[in-house]
Write an enzyme that holds these catalytic residues in place. Sequence first.
Site, short mmCIF file in Angstrom:
data_model
loop_
_atom_site.label_atom_id
_atom_site.label_comp_id
_atom_site.label_asym_id
_atom_site.label_seq_id
_atom_site.Cartn_x
_atom_site.Cartn_y
_atom_site.Cartn_z
N ASP A 13 0.82 -1.22 0.00
CA ASP A 13 0.00 0.00 0.00
C ASP A 13 0.85 1.27 0.00
O ASP A 13 0.43 2.32 0.49
CB ASP A 13 -0.95 0.03 1.21
CG ASP A 13 -1.82 -1.20 1.29
OD1 ASP A 13 -2.49 -1.51 0.28
OD2 ASP A 13 -1.84 -1.86 2.34
N LYS A 16 2.37 1.97 -5.19
CA LYS A 16 3.01 1.39 -6.38
C LYS A 16 2.22 1.69 -7.64
O LYS A 16 2.79 1.86 -8.72
CB LYS A 16 3.16 -0.12 -6.20
CG LYS A 16 4.11 -0.52 -5.09
CD LYS A 16 4.25 -2.02 -4.98
CE LYS A 16 2.99 -2.70 -4.50
NZ LYS A 16 2.60 -2.33 -3.12
N GLY A 40 -3.91 -4.39 -4.31
CA GLY A 40 -4.79 -3.28 -4.62
C GLY A 40 -4.01 -2.04 -4.96
O GLY A 40 -3.22 -1.56 -4.15
N HIS A 41 -4.17 -1.54 -6.18
CA HIS A 41 -3.46 -0.34 -6.61
C HIS A 41 -4.48 0.70 -7.01
O HIS A 41 -5.38 0.44 -7.81
CB HIS A 41 -2.56 -0.65 -7.82
CG HIS A 41 -1.46 -1.62 -7.51
ND1 HIS A 41 -0.78 -2.33 -8.49
CD2 HIS A 41 -0.91 -1.99 -6.35
CE1 HIS A 41 0.12 -3.10 -7.91
NE2 HIS A 41 0.06 -2.90 -6.62
N GLN A 223 2.70 -6.85 -3.73
CA GLN A 223 2.71 -6.51 -2.30
C GLN A 223 4.08 -5.96 -1.91
O GLN A 223 4.95 -5.81 -2.76
CB GLN A 223 2.38 -7.74 -1.45
CG GLN A 223 0.92 -8.17 -1.47
CD GLN A 223 0.59 -9.06 -2.65
OE1 GLN A 223 1.45 -9.70 -3.23
NE2 GLN A 223 -0.68 -9.10 -3.01
#
Length: 427
Positions: A13, A16, A40-41, A223
């Site tokens: 988080d 990225k 999650g991006h 991640q």
Amino acid sequence: MPALVLLGAQWGDEGKGKATDLLGGSVDYVVRYQGGNNAGHTVVVGDQKYALHLLPSGILSPGCTPVIGNGVVVDPAVLLSELSGLNERGVDTSKLLISGNAHLITPYHTTVDKVTERFLGKRRIGTTGRGIGPAYADKINRVGIRVQDLFDESILTQKVEAALDFKNQILAKLYNRRAIQADQVVEELLGYADRIRGYVADTTLVLNDALDEGKVVLFEGGQGTLLDVDHGTYPFVTSSNPTAGGACTGTGVGPTKITRVIGILKAYTTRVGAGPFPTELFDDDGEALRRIGGERGVTTGRDRRCGWFDAVIARYATRVNGLTDFFLTKLDVLTGWEQIPVCVAYEVDGKRVEELPYSQTDFHHAKPIYEMLPGWSEDISKAKAFGDLPKNAQAYVKALEEMSGAPISAIGVGPGRTETIEITSFL
């Protein structure tokens, strides 16, 4: 052969997605090399916000070819849903390539993931419940289903039946759940075959040929470093290798072709899920970081745990990844604090420790040792160059750079694509 790896240098988080998207217009390929839809991006383009979970961030950059490598585990339902959502918003997804060797997340993987977490109770790992770990476990146990298996019904049926022979025993006898019918799983998976077929390719060959032709390839970790199954805070980790080495095994591109490794580093620290977190805050400062930073997991929807910057884990990320430089994100969130604590070392059993303890027990008991740095109150979101930042913000960045062991090449001063100060060109 300009090959770059972009990865998280903390617990994920870090931003990225923004960094990858920023580079996307200058690279030819953006490749996800590990993880699944547990990543999650968030990418902000103009007034549009995109939440990506499985797809490479480069899919938002015209002219860039997005690739899902062999090291990724793919939930076909999630993949097609995410593609459909982007298509409805006018994003061209036709250039996506998917490795035929990537493993599939099946319905029984998500079932096993959820019931196992519930069974563990207070000892649970804090997984996303999306079947990532069980899919990787099947891969290692050599009973996994690969993307290419969708196109051979006989092989697919044999593999699903073999996997369920054991899993149904566990589900019924240990978890008191109904057995999963193999024919139903096969039917569901075959229903995805024609919709996915056009994206599947020998991505290892494609990427190596591209590098030999002088194309620019960006490898994107899902991640952060501290969630790596080998180098993270085990067992509170993901089931794959987001560290730089994973870019090679997850794509079939050799390490001699990688020219740069960029770590994404948040100006403070966050974590989702269980596990040790030395600088975690439980006071008003922690709540302010969460509120101002919008710290809610893109994939999980869970509030992120927040804490001050930890230079010990930044140094560790530099070491295990061979980082060449950092992209520092969310510096703007720290605006308004008179003083900003930075963790420079730990106290473990009364001793000062400046490197990450290799012992899980020691890390669980590590207490942060802070150095106080002066804060700033000026709005920095419009800054275009390092010299535009307030003096104290410049000093903060320089201190983090010195403590972390690698130069800071770019600074995020807001969520938008243009709200970035580029100190040194990435390409």
